[in-house]
Design a protein around this motif. Structure first.
Motif, PDB file in Angstrom:
ATOM      1  N   LEU A  69       0.829  -1.200   0.000  1.00 13.66           N
ATOM      2  CA  LEU A  69       0.000   0.000   0.000  1.00 13.66           C
ATOM      3  C   LEU A  69       0.866   1.254   0.000  1.00 13.66           C
ATOM      4  CD1 LEU A  69      -2.623  -0.985   2.749  1.00 13.66           C
ATOM      5  CD2 LEU A  69      -2.955  -1.014   0.263  1.00 13.66           C
ATOM      6  N   LYS A  70       0.435   2.246  -0.753  1.00 12.99           N
ATOM      7  CA  LYS A  70       1.122   3.534  -0.794  1.00 12.99           C
ATOM      8  C   LYS A  70       0.104   4.635  -0.500  1.00 12.99           C
ATOM      9  CE  LYS A  70       3.973   4.304  -4.208  1.00 12.99           C
ATOM     10  NZ  LYS A  70       4.460   4.650  -5.586  1.00 12.99           N
ATOM     11  N   ALA A  71       0.478   5.545   0.374  1.00 12.60           N
ATOM     12  CA  ALA A  71      -0.428   6.628   0.752  1.00 12.60           C
ATOM     13  C   ALA A  71      -0.683   7.569  -0.418  1.00 12.60           C
ATOM     14  CB  ALA A  71       0.150   7.408   1.928  1.00 12.60           C
ATOM     15  N   THR A  72      -1.920   7.982  -0.579  1.00 16.86           N
ATOM     16  CA  THR A  72      -2.237   9.001  -1.580  1.00 16.86           C
ATOM     17  C   THR A  72      -2.213  10.393  -0.962  1.00 16.86           C
ATOM     18  OG1 THR A  72      -4.609   8.757  -1.175  1.00 16.86           O
ATOM     19  CG2 THR A  72      -3.651   7.392  -2.905  1.00 16.86           C
ATOM     20  N   GLY A  73      -2.187  10.444   0.374  1.00 17.11           N
ATOM     21  CA  GLY A  73      -2.089  11.713   1.107  1.00 17.11           C
ATOM     22  C   GLY A  73      -0.873  11.720   2.005  1.00 17.11           C
ATOM     23  N   ARG A  74      -1.047  12.268   3.201  1.00 15.97           N
ATOM     24  CA  ARG A  74       0.083  12.435   4.104  1.00 15.97           C
ATOM     25  C   ARG A  74       0.116  11.417   5.237  1.00 15.97           C
ATOM     26  NH1 ARG A  74       0.476  18.720   5.606  1.00 15.97           N
ATOM     27  NH2 ARG A  74       2.427  17.935   6.505  1.00 15.97           N
ATOM     28  N   GLY A  75      -0.748  10.430   5.193  1.00 15.78           N
ATOM     29  CA  GLY A  75      -0.820   9.450   6.265  1.00 15.78           C
ATOM     30  C   GLY A  75       0.423   8.578   6.342  1.00 15.78           C
ATOM     31  N   ILE A  76       0.913   8.348   7.557  1.00 17.11           N
ATOM     32  CA  ILE A  76       2.072   7.477   7.777  1.00 17.11           C
ATOM     33  C   ILE A  76       1.571   6.212   8.479  1.00 17.11           C
ATOM     34  CG2 ILE A  76       4.365   7.239   8.763  1.00 17.11           C
ATOM     35  CD1 ILE A  76       4.096   9.434   6.628  1.00 17.11           C
ATOM     36  N   PRO A  77       1.602   5.073   7.799  1.00 12.37           N
ATOM     37  CA  PRO A  77       1.088   3.835   8.386  1.00 12.37           C
ATOM     38  C   PRO A  77       2.076   3.215   9.365  1.00 12.37           C
ATOM     39  CG  PRO A  77       1.970   3.396   6.212  1.00 12.37           C
ATOM     40  CD  PRO A  77       2.109   4.880   6.425  1.00 12.37           C
ATOM     41  N   ARG A  78       1.542   2.534  10.359  1.00 15.19           N
ATOM     42  CA  ARG A  78       2.349   1.818  11.334  1.00 15.19           C
ATOM     43  C   ARG A  78       1.741   0.436  11.571  1.00 15.19           C
ATOM     44  NH1 ARG A  78       6.884   4.697  10.938  1.00 15.19           N
ATOM     45  NH2 ARG A  78       6.610   6.893  11.521  1.00 15.19           N
ATOM     46  N   PRO A  79       2.543  -0.515  12.042  1.00 16.19           N
ATOM     47  CA  PRO A  79       2.019  -1.863  12.280  1.00 16.19           C
ATOM     48  C   PRO A  79       0.788  -1.863  13.180  1.00 16.19           C
ATOM     49  CG  PRO A  79       4.402  -1.880  12.415  1.00 16.19           C
ATOM     50  CD  PRO A  79       3.999  -0.438  12.304  1.00 16.19           C
ATOM     51  N   HIS A  80      -0.139  -2.760  12.840  1.00 14.70           N
ATOM     52  CA  HIS A  80      -1.383  -3.022  13.571  1.00 14.70           C
ATOM     53  C   HIS A  80      -2.492  -2.008  13.287  1.00 14.70           C
ATOM     54  CE1 HIS A  80       0.870  -6.092  15.594  1.00 14.70           C
ATOM     55  NE2 HIS A  80       1.674  -5.217  16.151  1.00 14.70           N
ATOM     56  N   MET A  81      -2.239  -1.007  12.461  1.00  8.03           N
ATOM     57  CA  MET A  81      -3.333  -0.115  12.074  1.00  8.03           C
ATOM     58  C   MET A  81      -4.302  -0.880  11.180  1.00  8.03           C
ATOM     59  SD  MET A  81      -1.424   3.525  11.264  1.00  8.03           S
ATOM     60  CE  MET A  81      -0.788   4.538  12.595  1.00  8.03           C
ATOM     61  N   GLY A  82      -5.584  -0.668  11.381  1.00  6.49           N
ATOM     62  CA  GLY A  82      -6.599  -1.375  10.617  1.00  6.49           C
ATOM     63  C   GLY A  82      -6.680  -0.930   9.172  1.00  6.49           C
ATOM     64  N   VAL A  83      -6.972  -1.895   8.283  1.00  3.15           N
ATOM     65  CA  VAL A  83      -7.154  -1.613   6.862  1.00  3.15           C
ATOM     66  C   VAL A  83      -8.595  -1.935   6.507  1.00  3.15           C
ATOM     67  CG1 VAL A  83      -6.430  -2.179   4.506  1.00  3.15           C
ATOM     68  CG2 VAL A  83      -4.751  -2.187   6.372  1.00  3.15           C
ATOM     69  N   SER A  84      -9.268  -1.016   5.817  1.00  2.07           N
ATOM     70  CA  SER A  84     -10.680  -1.202   5.506  1.00  2.07           C
ATOM     71  C   SER A  84     -10.961  -0.996   4.027  1.00  2.07           C
ATOM     72  CB  SER A  84     -11.551  -0.252   6.340  1.00  2.07           C
ATOM     73  OG  SER A  84     -11.171   1.100   6.116  1.00  2.07           O
ATOM     74  N   LEU A  85     -11.954  -1.742   3.533  1.00  2.00           N
ATOM     75  CA  LEU A  85     -12.415  -1.591   2.154  1.00  2.00           C
ATOM     76  C   LEU A  85     -13.360  -0.405   2.055  1.00  2.00           C
ATOM     77  CD1 LEU A  85     -12.425  -2.736  -0.713  1.00  2.00           C
ATOM     78  CD2 LEU A  85     -14.282  -4.258  -0.022  1.00  2.00           C
ATOM     79  N   THR A  86     -14.245  -0.297   3.025  1.00  2.00           N
ATOM     80  CA  THR A  86     -15.117   0.867   3.218  1.00  2.00           C
ATOM     81  C   THR A  86     -15.032   1.204   4.700  1.00  2.00           C
ATOM     82  OG1 THR A  86     -17.108  -0.392   3.797  1.00  2.00           O
ATOM     83  CG2 THR A  86     -16.672  -0.033   1.435  1.00  2.00           C
ATOM     84  N   PRO A  87     -15.511   2.361   5.122  1.00  2.00           N
ATOM     85  CA  PRO A  87     -15.405   2.709   6.543  1.00  2.00           C
ATOM     86  C   PRO A  87     -15.951   1.643   7.492  1.00  2.00           C
ATOM     87  CG  PRO A  87     -16.034   4.630   5.279  1.00  2.00           C
ATOM     88  CD  PRO A  87     -16.048   3.482   4.322  1.00  2.00           C
ATOM     89  N   ASP A  88     -16.893   0.830   7.009  1.00  2.00           N
ATOM     90  CA  ASP A  88     -17.525  -0.158   7.882  1.00  2.00           C
ATOM     91  C   ASP A  88     -17.050  -1.583   7.640  1.00  2.00           C
ATOM     92  OD1 ASP A  88     -19.131   1.845   9.023  1.00  2.00           O
ATOM     93  OD2 ASP A  88     -20.573   1.679   7.371  1.00  2.00           O
ATOM     94  N   VAL A  89     -16.137  -1.784   6.681  1.00  2.00           N
ATOM     95  CA  VAL A  89     -15.701  -3.149   6.348  1.00  2.00           C
ATOM     96  C   VAL A  89     -14.192  -3.274   6.561  1.00  2.00           C
ATOM     97  CG1 VAL A  89     -15.612  -4.929   4.567  1.00  2.00           C
ATOM     98  CG2 VAL A  89     -17.566  -3.366   4.666  1.00  2.00           C
ATOM     99  N   LEU A  90     -13.815  -3.823   7.743  1.00  2.00           N
ATOM    100  CA  LEU A  90     -12.418  -4.039   8.065  1.00  2.00           C
ATOM    101  C   LEU A  90     -11.943  -5.323   7.390  1.00  2.00           C
ATOM    102  CD1 LEU A  90     -10.129  -2.838   9.907  1.00  2.00           C
ATOM    103  CD2 LEU A  90     -10.796  -4.567  11.596  1.00  2.00           C
ATOM    104  N   ILE A  91     -10.813  -5.256   6.677  1.00  2.00           N
ATOM    105  CA  ILE A  91     -10.343  -6.428   5.927  1.00  2.00           C
ATOM    106  C   ILE A  91      -8.972  -6.930   6.373  1.00  2.00           C
ATOM    107  CG2 ILE A  91     -11.703  -5.906   3.871  1.00  2.00           C
ATOM    108  CD1 ILE A  91      -9.112  -4.744   2.642  1.00  2.00           C
ATOM    109  N   GLY A  92      -8.322  -6.233   7.296  1.00  2.00           N
ATOM    110  CA  GLY A  92      -7.010  -6.677   7.742  1.00  2.00           C
ATOM    111  C   GLY A  92      -6.277  -5.584   8.483  1.00  2.00           C
ATOM    112  N   GLU A  93      -4.946  -5.706   8.556  1.00  2.00           N
ATOM    113  CA  GLU A  93      -4.160  -4.703   9.257  1.00  2.00           C
ATOM    114  C   GLU A  93      -2.771  -4.552   8.653  1.00  2.00           C
ATOM    115  OE1 GLU A  93      -3.806  -5.915  13.360  1.00  2.00           O
ATOM    116  OE2 GLU A  93      -1.978  -7.056  12.952  1.00  2.00           O
ATOM    117  N   ILE A  94      -2.161  -3.421   8.949  1.00  2.00           N
ATOM    118  CA  ILE A  94      -0.797  -3.148   8.523  1.00  2.00           C
ATOM    119  C   ILE A  94       0.150  -4.081   9.287  1.00  2.00           C
ATOM    120  CG2 ILE A  94       1.050  -1.429   8.422  1.00  2.00           C
ATOM    121  CD1 ILE A  94      -1.302  -0.809   6.564  1.00  2.00           C
TER     122      ILE A  94
END
Length: 374
Positions: free
Chosen positions: A295-320
């Motif tokens: 995954l690559k950020a399209t904005g300024r967000g800096i990802p860190r381990p264990h942050m949630g990954v979602s397909l839509t705001p209500d559909v969690l699909i995994g984590e960093i």
């Protein structure tokens, strides 16, 4: 630093350079250095543009020896040693026989049919040695030499010139190694392997502990005219993440299989035997339930381990699993373990401190070093 942490034979060198230390697999190791060339970003940039020297002596060292040692290793670890020969090294996996999960990823140095040197991760060395020892047939010995040898990693476009300046071999093929003497330590041999964890041209050098300081000093002195920087494990992490190289304990683990981690290329599927073979073949046929993606950020967000990954705001699909700011790209990049079957074109969200940041799925590596000779 806690007294029980193990120390590299180069610890005093790191202290003299103003290193900030952190715990890695039970060892006190340099995270970054002070000074004009110090700091994660400067150390990272030195490797991408010139040359950097890492102490990775926390990595494990174990020898498997005896008649048919290479055949025994080939019947246990995932990759196929038959595809290489003496003088070559190979990335391979130690998998759990029952679940297929990754006990550790390591480098196997094929010295000859009766001698194989293994370099596992620091925290997993004892477990890899235990498993190999328990399964070893008569005549095969497995010896843990974790504390006997140091490992230095010289990485960057000028690594050949620095090695040649200290009289060590350079220019051999990728994933091949040469055993050589070192003028700075009479009677001491050095294993010089053209590999590394940064994506740049480079070498990893294995040498006896007592001789490691002399080798470090020689490389640092020879590298001054090439802009060498002492590099800590902070830069090593940003460099390997830019390449999409997995880290055990984050991207791969006993709970993650090679199929899920997209490491099927490191499995000798046609071999008759290796630990985890049956369960991994079945999973491969049916398809894993999770996949490691980039995954690559399209904005300024800096990802860190264990942050949630979602397909839509209500559909969690995994984590960093691994996430950082890329010093080369100047944006956030990450590896994430998500549900299989996600549309590769779909924009995903990452929960960055309570705010859903947009990320796009991309192909690895994040930084293409193929334009530079490998």
């Amino acid at each position: 630093m806690a007294d029980e942490l193990l120390r590299s034979p180069l610890h005093e060198r790191h202290e003299a350079l103003g290193a900030k230390f952190a715990e890695f697999g039970g060892w006190s190791m340099p995270l970054e250095y002070a000074g004009e060339r110090g700091g994660v970003v400067k150390e990272h940039t030195a490797v991408r543009t010139a040359v950097g020297l890492f102490d990775v002596s926390h990595l494990g060292k174990a020898t498997v020896s005896g008649p048919g040692a290479a055949a025994y290793v080939n019947a246990t670890l995932s990759n196929d040693l038959a595809k290489i020969g003496p003088g070559r090294a190979q990335y391979t996996l130690c998998c759990d026989d029952a679940t297929g999960g990754v006990v550790d990823d390591l480098i196997a140095y094929y010295q000859d049919d009766d001698h194989v040197l293994l370099v596992p991760n620091a925290a997993n060395t004892a477990e890899v040695v235990r498993r190999l020892t328990e399964g070893a047939p008569e005549g095969i010995s497995v010896i843990d030499q974790h504390r006997d040898y140091a490992v230095l990693a010289l990485q960057g476009t000028s690594s050949d010139e620095v090695l040649q300046a200290v009289g060590l071999p350079a220019g051999h093929g990728y994933m091949s190694f040469v055993e050589s003497g070192f003028d700075g330590a009479e009677g001491v041999g050095v294993v010089v392997c053209r590999t590394g964890y940064t994506g740049e041209r480079g070498y990893e050098l294995i040498i006896e502990n007592d001789a490691a300081p002399a080798l470090w000093d020689a490389l640092m002195a020879a590298g001054q005219s090439f802009g060498i920087a002492a590099c800590g494990l902070g830069a090593r992490d940003t460099l390997r993440t830019e390449m999409g190289y997995p880290l055990h304990g984050q991207d791969i683990s006993l709970d993650v299989t090679p199929n899920e981690a997209r490491l099927g290329w490191a499995v000798g599927w046609s071999k008759e035997a290796f630990w985890g073979r049956d369960v991994l073949l079945e999973e491969r046929e049916q398809g894993p339930r999770r996949r490691l993606i980039a995954l690559k950020a399209t904005g300024r967000g800096i990802p860190r381990p264990h942050m949630g990954v979602s397909l839509t705001p209500d559909v969690l699909i995994g984590e960093i699993t691994s996430g950082t700011f890329s010093p080369t790209l100047k944006q956030g990049v990450a590896l994430a373990l998500v549900s299989a079957g996600i549309d590769p074109e779909a924009e995903l969200g990452v929960d960055v401190r309570g705010r859903r940041e947009a990320f796009q799925q991309v192909k690895l590596p994040f930084v293409d070093t193929s334009v530079r000779e490998q």
